[in-house]
Design an enzyme around this catalytic site. Structure first.
Site, PDB file in Angstrom:
ATOM      1  N   HIS A  43       2.325   2.812   3.270  1.00 57.80           N
ATOM      2  CA  HIS A  43       2.490   1.841   2.193  1.00 57.80           C
ATOM      3  C   HIS A  43       1.305   0.877   2.199  1.00 57.80           C
ATOM      4  O   HIS A  43       0.824   0.487   3.266  1.00 57.80           O
ATOM      5  CB  HIS A  43       3.785   1.055   2.377  1.00 57.80           C
ATOM      6  N   ASP A  51     -28.998  14.248   9.626  1.00 52.94           N
ATOM      7  CA  ASP A  51     -28.950  15.394   8.721  1.00 52.94           C
ATOM      8  C   ASP A  51     -27.695  15.338   7.860  1.00 52.94           C
ATOM      9  O   ASP A  51     -26.601  15.691   8.307  1.00 52.94           O
ATOM     10  CB  ASP A  51     -28.979  16.692   9.540  1.00 52.94           C
ATOM     11  N   ARG A  56       3.942   2.444  -2.480  1.00 54.23           N
ATOM     12  CA  ARG A  56       4.605   3.142  -1.390  1.00 54.23           C
ATOM     13  C   ARG A  56       4.289   4.641  -1.317  1.00 54.23           C
ATOM     14  O   ARG A  56       4.695   5.312  -0.372  1.00 54.23           O
ATOM     15  CB  ARG A  56       6.116   2.937  -1.515  1.00 54.23           C
ATOM     16  N   ARG A  90      13.345  -0.377  -2.293  1.00 57.12           N
ATOM     17  CA  ARG A  90      12.498   0.592  -1.594  1.00 57.12           C
ATOM     18  C   ARG A  90      12.613   1.996  -2.170  1.00 57.12           C
ATOM     19  O   ARG A  90      11.973   2.913  -1.677  1.00 57.12           O
ATOM     20  CB  ARG A  90      12.836   0.579  -0.095  1.00 57.12           C
ATOM     21  N   GLU A 108       5.296   3.283  14.014  1.00 52.32           N
ATOM     22  CA  GLU A 108       4.439   2.454  13.163  1.00 52.32           C
ATOM     23  C   GLU A 108       3.942   1.261  13.975  1.00 52.32           C
ATOM     24  O   GLU A 108       4.706   0.656  14.737  1.00 52.32           O
ATOM     25  CB  GLU A 108       5.194   1.944  11.935  1.00 52.32           C
ATOM     26  N   GLU A 128       1.932   5.164   9.378  1.00 48.67           N
ATOM     27  CA  GLU A 128       2.865   5.715  10.351  1.00 48.67           C
ATOM     28  C   GLU A 128       2.235   6.938  11.020  1.00 48.67           C
ATOM     29  O   GLU A 128       1.252   7.482  10.514  1.00 48.67           O
ATOM     30  CB  GLU A 128       4.179   6.096   9.669  1.00 48.67           C
ATOM     31  N   GLU A 171       9.867   4.646  14.097  1.00 54.06           N
ATOM     32  CA  GLU A 171      10.203   4.880  12.690  1.00 54.06           C
ATOM     33  C   GLU A 171      11.424   5.797  12.572  1.00 54.06           C
ATOM     34  O   GLU A 171      12.035   6.181  13.557  1.00 54.06           O
ATOM     35  CB  GLU A 171       8.999   5.451  11.935  1.00 54.06           C
ATOM     36  N   GLU A 195       3.495  -3.800  -3.235  1.00 52.60           N
ATOM     37  CA  GLU A 195       3.433  -2.769  -2.215  1.00 52.60           C
ATOM     38  C   GLU A 195       3.525  -1.408  -2.901  1.00 52.60           C
ATOM     39  O   GLU A 195       4.546  -1.090  -3.516  1.00 52.60           O
ATOM     40  CB  GLU A 195       4.587  -2.920  -1.218  1.00 52.60           C
ATOM     41  N   GLU A 222       0.237   0.218   5.970  1.00 54.02           N
ATOM     42  CA  GLU A 222       1.233   0.410   7.022  1.00 54.02           C
ATOM     43  C   GLU A 222       1.238   1.888   7.433  1.00 54.02           C
ATOM     44  O   GLU A 222       2.126   2.653   7.058  1.00 54.02           O
ATOM     45  CB  GLU A 222       2.626   0.005   6.533  1.00 54.02           C
TER      46      GLU A 222
END
Length: 471
Positions: A272, A53, A362, A342, A223, A134, A215, A360, A132
């Site tokens: 990330h 359904d 982030r 970063r 992580e 967390e 982390e 990457e 990645e």
């Protein structure tokens, strides 16, 4: 499909499985399931599907068109590591019963169409994603939302606020300070064995773990990293990963959450996402431009930056997400790219081999429906390549320390879920190319998520009493 079905039947026999669990992902990204006796699965099920359904799933069918089909993918079969009775799990696509085509609002079907569109574009034949995710683990969580009261309370024995608490048996004292949780050994890192247990279960169900660690935040932020894969396969892996985290934590007497900002005043939880496109066995992101990237990779970044606010509707899919994405703190809110930096929302990791060249992104977090988020990121990048969208110069400086006059020229991610949804509504053409996302699917998603925004907006917040009660 018949060959794949044979594999499933062999697994059922090998494990003496009594049941088969059919799982699919709803629009919010939550795994749903139903279970049938193993003898109820036959070869035709893999071609004809199993009726359910669709009107009972938020954001999908109306009652007058509710019959839908779950079509199992035999390549996804694994033995459930938590059920008492041996049970084989199969991830499913959701299909229309009259055409057997993937339902346009089914997230896994969207991801399949995105993979097909990449191949048809000629840009590449494979897109790899490496998330990645967390998560936090607490010892207790409570909340209450009523007419007369509203509030929540979390607790973790590892939380720095428990330094002065009186525990039965004594206070062991070793715990991370605020922003002090990155890489300490036990006993400060209190969840080593739990993460190891998660990693072992991941291997049992076909996920290759690569690293695990505590982390940054206090109160048990963690992580567990795992190997990259193509979009649909990675979506399957992420769903299995979340399931494992929740259940292993539960077995240890903990409660795990992927909420981006469950703890006030410390780092939030992100996801990330590493990405690259390959063609004929070659990494098309490797080249002689900035940081070893190709021009195609630079254009891909341009597409991500151009469509970032619309992407936020999928990659940061909750009102809670924007309590993490706050300017002025160490959050990836600035839409810039940089080598190894970063503080930029798009980072180019330092790698030695051209095969490892990737970008990457982030700003995503684990509230994302993985199939929708990976597909949207891919479609934005393809749009960048097709239209040669220039992201501008890389910013190789600490963006958190930029003076106000320089910050004015750097675009930001959406400041709220509502802004992200409005951006998606206005900027959707890049997603609908090739029918990957349909307008109907986007409209349904917007309607579902705006209900959440309205619910939060109309609920009186405890902070408002602190701010306004005595005015």
């Amino acid at each position: 499909m018949a060959q794949g079905a044979d594999k499933v039947f062999r697994m059922i026999e090998e494990h003496n499985a009594r049941f088969v669990d059919l799982r699919f992902t709803d629009p919010r990204g939550k795994w749903q399931h139903m279970t049938l006796p193993a003898h109820g699965l036959d070869e035709d099920t893999f071609e004809e599907g199993f009726t359910f359904d669709g009107s009972s799933i938020d954001g999908w069918k109306e009652i007058h068109e509710s019959d839908m089909l779950l079509v199992p993918d035999p390549e996804t079969a694994f033995l459930d590591p938590f059920f008492e009775e041996p049970t084989i799990v199969l991830a499913c696509d959701v299909a229309e019963p009259d055409t057997m085509e993937g339902y346009n609002r089914d997230p896994r079907s969207v991801a399949k169409r995105a993979e097909a569109y990449l191949k048809s574009s000629g840009i590449g034949d494979t897109a790899f994603f490496g998330p990645e995710p967390e998560f936090f683990m607490f010892d207790s969580v409570r909340w209450d939302v009523k007419m007369e009261k509203c509030g929540y309370e979390i607790d973790s024995e590892e939380g720095v606020w428990n330094s002065g608490a009186d525990f039965e048996g004594g206070n062991w004292g070793h715990r991370p300070a605020v922003k002090g949780g990155y890489f300490p050994v036990p006993p400060v890192d209190s969840s080593q064995d739990i993460r190891s247990a998660m990693s072992l279960v991941m291997e049992e169900v076909g996920i290759t773990p690569e690293i695990h660690h505590h982390e940054v935040a206090t109160a048990n932020q963690n992580e567990v990293g795992f190997r990259f894969a193509e979009g649909v396969a990675q979506g399957d892996q992420l769903q299995k990963f979340k399931y494992i985290v929740h259940n292993v934590a539960h077995a240890y007497g903990k409660t795990a959450t992927f909420m981006p900002k469950p703890v006030v005043g410390d780092n939030g939880t992100g996801m990330h996402v590493h990405m690259s496109i390959w063609k004929d066995g070659n990494n098309t992101f490797a080249g002689d431009k900035y940081a070893g990237l190709s021009q195609e990779a630079i254009y891909y970044i341009g597409g991500i930056i151009k469509h970032a606010k619309a992407l936020n509707a999928f990659t940061n899919a909750s009102t809670n997400s924007y309590k993490r994405l706050v300017p002025g703190f160490e959050a990836p809110v600035l839409l810039a790219y940089s080598n190894r930096n970063r503080s930029a929302s798009i980072r180019i990791p330092a790698v030695g081999s051209p095969k490892g060249r990737r970008i990457e992104v982030r700003f995503p977090d684990p509230t994302a429906n993985p199939y929708l988020a990976f597909s949207a990121l891919l479609m934005a990048g393809i749009d960048g390549i097709e239209n040669k969208i220039d992201p501008g110069e890389a910013l190789d400086k600490n963006l958190y320390d930029l003076p106000p006059e320089e910050l004015e020229d750097v675009p930001h991610v959406a400041a709220s879920f509502e802004e992200a949804l409005d951006a998606l509504d206005a900027d959707r053409e890049f997603l609908t190319k090739g029918g990957v996302f349909t307008d109907d699917a986007i409209d349904g998603y917007l309607e579902l998520r705006r209900e959440e925004v309205d619910q939060v907006r109309m609920t009186t917040h405890p902070v408002e009493f602190a701010l306004y009660y005595s005015v």
